[in-house]
Write a protein that holds these residues in place. Sequence first.
Motif, short mmCIF file in Angstrom:
data_model
loop_
_atom_site.label_atom_id
_atom_site.label_comp_id
_atom_site.label_asym_id
_atom_site.label_seq_id
_atom_site.Cartn_x
_atom_site.Cartn_y
_atom_site.Cartn_z
N UNK A 58 -0.87 9.89 19.42
CA UNK A 58 0.58 9.66 19.47
C UNK A 58 1.13 9.65 20.89
N UNK A 59 0.25 9.80 21.87
CA UNK A 59 0.69 9.85 23.27
C UNK A 59 0.30 8.57 24.00
N UNK A 60 1.23 8.04 24.78
CA UNK A 60 0.92 6.88 25.62
C UNK A 60 0.00 7.30 26.76
N UNK A 61 -0.99 6.47 27.05
CA UNK A 61 -1.94 6.77 28.13
C UNK A 61 -1.51 6.04 29.41
N UNK A 62 -1.51 6.78 30.53
CA UNK A 62 -1.22 6.20 31.84
C UNK A 62 -2.46 6.38 32.71
N UNK A 63 -2.73 5.38 33.53
CA UNK A 63 -3.94 5.42 34.35
C UNK A 63 -3.84 6.39 35.52
N UNK A 64 -2.64 6.67 35.97
CA UNK A 64 -2.47 7.60 37.09
C UNK A 64 -1.32 8.55 36.82
N UNK A 65 -1.36 9.69 37.48
CA UNK A 65 -0.28 10.66 37.37
C UNK A 65 1.01 10.12 37.96
N UNK A 66 0.87 9.35 39.03
CA UNK A 66 2.05 8.76 39.66
C UNK A 66 2.77 7.80 38.70
N UNK A 67 1.99 7.02 37.96
CA UNK A 67 2.58 6.09 37.01
C UNK A 67 3.26 6.85 35.87
N UNK A 68 2.62 7.89 35.41
CA UNK A 68 3.21 8.70 34.34
C UNK A 68 4.55 9.28 34.79
N UNK A 69 4.57 9.85 36.01
CA UNK A 69 5.79 10.47 36.53
C UNK A 69 6.91 9.44 36.72
N UNK A 70 6.55 8.23 37.07
CA UNK A 70 7.56 7.21 37.39
C UNK A 70 8.03 6.41 36.18
N UNK A 71 7.16 6.26 35.16
CA UNK A 71 7.46 5.28 34.12
C UNK A 71 7.54 5.84 32.70
#
Length: 439
Positions: A58-71
């Motif tokens: 149920x969680x969206x996967x982000x390739x980087x922590x920076x992307x997760x924090x920003x998007x």
Amino acid sequence: MTDALKVGIAGLGTVGASLVRIIHSRANELAITCGRPIEITAVTARDKSRDRGIDLSRAAWFDTAEALAAEADIDVFVELMGGAEGSAARSVEAALQRGLHVVTANKALLAASGVKLARIAEEKSVLLNFEAAVAGGIPVIKALRESLTGNTVSRVYGIMNGTCNYILTRMEKEGLSFADCLAEAQRLGYAEADPSFDIEGNDTAHKLSILTTLAFGTEIAPDEIYLEGISNITIEDIHAAADLGYRIKLLGVAQRTETGIEQRVHPTMVPRDSVIAQVDGVTNAVAVESDILGELLMVGPGAGGDATASAVLGDIADIAKSSPGAQRVPVLGTPAASLAPYRRAQMRSHEGGYFIRLTVADRTGVFASIAACMAANNISLESIVQRAKPDGSDTAKTIILVTHATMEDSVRKAVDAIKAESYLAGEPQVIRIERPKAF
């Protein structure tokens, strides 16, 4: 019930996986306790394909922590990667700048950039919580930041590194060498392949610098700590301490003095009958001395997935319970803009004195020379004991001195004077003795 609190997690190692597991298994209880559901809606880690034994569907996967924090569509960014620089630092700052609440267990990042990050959080009116960064599951951050408001803290100290405490405990209870205990700690996963960060006291120093700021309202100063690890502690020191009624612990100590703030990390002898001496294995303990409350001692698991995840979850729950626009508790106890510049104090006299172990040539006049070096530096001796070398050597002997309260500088000068003499064989060992007021 209000909308769910949406959480993004960067780092799915032991702590991150435990956190996901606990949030999923306690979803109903958390929703009732916090007044709103807590949902993990975004994650990132190094390896997407790794089986962690947790449900991330149920969680969206982000390739980087920076992307997760920003998007990511989240309310809270949880950083569990570690490291003072790189992705952890960039993503935490980005999340704060975006106006997200942040929870981190990263003591290295806070020691290096805590004041800067606190300023951003306070400017954006968001929370930056970090209970898990110091002493694992022990709620010492909340105690200093909130519960002891109004108290004037005079000293904070404790056992803050489970690896070192485990090694010292095994050395004493099983008579093993430092090297053997370290190897066992590495085998069990308590110590890293390169254990220097733990055993040389750096990990404790990072944690102590954070506690110092919370206790005394000064800027974080990790580079202003007297630092000494446990790698030079021998089984001979362990036995001598036991004979004198002490146990050896690696303590971090911060105290307010007339000349400034004193921070130090070093092996310490504490009375065997004190409570802190009974803290064994990977357990941590933190003591706070203040004017109103008096003495407070908190003991508990200092590391491990569940213990650390428990502290992280407590921080997330605090955010879930907080009202939008409500007055925020300052990140570091004192508003970042009001933190006083750190002023390092001179190492002062210590109530418990010092243990000094010397290996010397077995010849006439050695005792008199040692006593003269002590007297020349105004050091009063509580006891002096002579022992044969444990290896049966008939050309050298061990002399153990226990001093009354004296100055750090005086001890160092006396030891330097002894080292200049021709009878010393091997490096002297100097260990401080602390006698806790109530523990």
